[in-house]
Design an enzyme around this catalytic site. Structure first.
Site, mmCIF file in Angstrom:
data_model
loop_
_atom_site.group_PDB
_atom_site.id
_atom_site.type_symbol
_atom_site.label_atom_id
_atom_site.label_comp_id
_atom_site.label_asym_id
_atom_site.label_seq_id
_atom_site.Cartn_x
_atom_site.Cartn_y
_atom_site.Cartn_z
ATOM 1 N N GLU A 1 22.283 -7.628 25.160
ATOM 2 C CA GLU A 1 23.064 -8.583 25.970
ATOM 3 C C GLU A 1 22.329 -8.797 27.283
ATOM 4 O O GLU A 1 21.283 -8.195 27.534
ATOM 5 C CB GLU A 1 24.471 -8.046 26.212
ATOM 6 N N HIS B 1 31.364 17.496 40.131
ATOM 7 C CA HIS B 1 31.172 16.573 39.007
ATOM 8 C C HIS B 1 32.378 16.527 38.061
ATOM 9 O O HIS B 1 32.767 15.462 37.615
ATOM 10 C CB HIS B 1 29.928 16.950 38.199
ATOM 11 N N TYR C 1 35.609 -1.629 36.306
ATOM 12 C CA TYR C 1 35.917 -2.870 37.019
ATOM 13 C C TYR C 1 36.230 -3.975 36.034
ATOM 14 O O TYR C 1 35.999 -3.852 34.827
ATOM 15 C CB TYR C 1 34.768 -3.264 37.947
ATOM 16 N N ARG D 1 33.753 16.764 46.522
ATOM 17 C CA ARG D 1 32.721 16.430 45.540
ATOM 18 C C ARG D 1 32.479 17.573 44.554
ATOM 19 O O ARG D 1 32.088 18.670 44.936
ATOM 20 C CB ARG D 1 31.413 16.058 46.247
ATOM 21 N N LEU E 1 28.926 -4.998 25.975
ATOM 22 C CA LEU E 1 30.295 -5.168 26.464
ATOM 23 C C LEU E 1 30.935 -6.287 25.636
ATOM 24 O O LEU E 1 30.315 -7.338 25.425
ATOM 25 C CB LEU E 1 30.285 -5.565 27.943
ATOM 26 N N LYS F 1 33.469 -0.820 30.651
ATOM 27 C CA LYS F 1 33.045 -1.631 31.799
ATOM 28 C C LYS F 1 32.985 -0.759 33.056
ATOM 29 O O LYS F 1 33.819 -0.866 33.960
ATOM 30 C CB LYS F 1 33.976 -2.847 31.978
ATOM 31 N N ARG G 1 41.316 -5.076 28.322
ATOM 32 C CA ARG G 1 40.003 -4.413 28.311
ATOM 33 C C ARG G 1 39.940 -3.337 29.386
ATOM 34 O O ARG G 1 39.361 -2.267 29.189
ATOM 35 C CB ARG G 1 38.880 -5.445 28.501
HETATM 36 N N1 PMP Z 1 27.952 -8.048 29.425
HETATM 37 C C1 PMP Z 1 27.829 -7.510 30.653
HETATM 38 C C2 PMP Z 1 26.872 -6.375 30.833
HETATM 39 C C3 PMP Z 1 28.588 -8.008 31.730
HETATM 40 O O1 PMP Z 1 28.484 -7.461 32.956
HETATM 41 C C4 PMP Z 1 29.455 -9.118 31.517
HETATM 42 C C5 PMP Z 1 30.220 -9.711 32.661
HETATM 43 N N2 PMP Z 1 31.229 -8.895 33.129
HETATM 44 C C6 PMP Z 1 29.554 -9.645 30.226
HETATM 45 C C7 PMP Z 1 28.784 -9.077 29.204
HETATM 46 C C8 PMP Z 1 30.475 -10.788 29.931
HETATM 47 O O2 PMP Z 1 31.821 -10.376 29.911
HETATM 48 P P1 PMP Z 1 33.010 -11.381 30.313
HETATM 49 O O3 PMP Z 1 32.860 -12.575 29.409
HETATM 50 O O4 PMP Z 1 34.233 -10.615 30.030
HETATM 51 O O5 PMP Z 1 32.820 -11.715 31.741
#
Ligand code: PMP
Length: 285
Positions: free
Chosen positions: A182, A102, A33, A100, A207, A149, A52
């Site tokens: 994070e 895997h 996403y 379904r 991320l 992501k 990304r």
């Molecule tokens: N880390 C995580 C786990 C996130 O879900 C997000 C938000 N999508 C971010 C960092 C920040 O990323 P961005 O600045 O691209 O929204």
């Protein structure tokens, strides 16, 4: 006003916007996403978000189902149909619908695409930034490729809920060495006592936030001292300032970590200045 979603080529009222029960996103979280900020009805950092996205898809070997330009058209149309002024556009792409199993579905299975958009509460967001937010810390129990992501967000869901239950806005994940990775939906930053900005290096453990990337550019341009390295929970608690970044929360000052005030317990000057200046550096299209 009824909201509209884009689902596999059609714009539908939300109540009619459905995916197949055998969609691999639903069955296996087999999808990715993106969330992009919408400001004044325009997209912020669309190019970087789509880059990304392409990387996340390629890491998971899901084909990019449409060109970046076509995706941009869908984003804009979804924003327009939902009359979004300030808010977000959300995109999800999964490996598609198949019986379904895997392992990957047969070659030629089409990825599914959903795009939604909605307004956010601008005044509420500004109030939150003016007050600053609390974060809690908890062990990082995610897989070792959170640079992708993926929609597989169960640890993030549980972490955010733990934060809510403790009166905090965000949860910071901490690795087994006591270092912050994070937030559950944001990147984590501190300003040290001697004025250095610190955020974790973008490897497979975080991320690579788009907001993070833009803030790094702002700091480099302004010649502010910067260290891309991990910091411990203890160091964060002793920091002068702390903040989080994400596309929907922008730069949001953190004033409390695990109940302990950061600095003087009010949003810091650098965090507030970065929030104020952010859009001068982001791309608006
Ligand atoms: N880390 C995580 C786990 C996130 O879900 C997000 C938000 N999508 C971010 C960092 C920040 O990323 P961005 O600045 O691209 O929204």
């Amino acid at each position: 006003m009824s909201r509209i979603a884009y689902v596999n080529g059609r714009y539908l009222p939300l109540r009619d916007a459905m995916v197949n029960v055998e969609d691999r996103g639903y069955q296996f979280s087999d999808g990715v996403y993106e969330v992009c900020e919408v400001r004044g009805g325009r997209l912020i950092d669309e190019r970087r978000h789509i880059e990304r996205l392409a990387r996340s898809l390629s890491e998971l070997r899901i084909p990019m189902p449409m060109s970046a330009a076509a995706l941009g058209v869908v984003f804009r149309e979804t924003v327009r149909r939902n009359k979004v002024r300030w808010g977000i556009v959300y995109l999800q792409i999964t490996r598609g619908v198949s019986r379904r199993d895997h392992a990957f579905p047969p070659a030629g299975t089409l990825p599914s695409i959903v795009v939604t958009a909605r307004n956010l509460d601008l005044q509420g967001a500004e109030k939150l930034a003016a007050d600053g937010v609390a974060v809690i810390t908890l062990p990082d129990n995610r897989w070792d490729r959170v640079d992708i992501k993926s929609v597989s967000l169960l640890p993030n869901v549980l972490a955010k809920q733990a934060a809510r239950e403790q009166g905090a806005r965000e949860a910071w994940f901490v690795d087994d060495q006591g270092l912050v990775t994070e937030g559950s939906s944001s990147n984590a930053w501190i300003v040290t006592r001697d004025g250095k900005l610190v955020t974790r290096q973008a490897d497979h453990a975080i991320l690579r936030g788009i907001t993070r990337t833009v803030v790094l550019e702002v700091l480099k341009e302004q010649g502010i001292k910067l260290e891309e390295r991990a910091f411990s929970v203890e160091e964060a608690k002793e920091a002068r300032e702390a903040f989080i970044t994400s596309a929907s929360q922008l730069v949001l000052p953190v004033v409390k970590i695990d109940g302990k005030p950061v600095g003087n317990g009010a949003p810091g000057l650098i965090s507030s200045a970065l929030r104020r200046d952010f859009h001068r550096h982001a791309e608006t299209t």
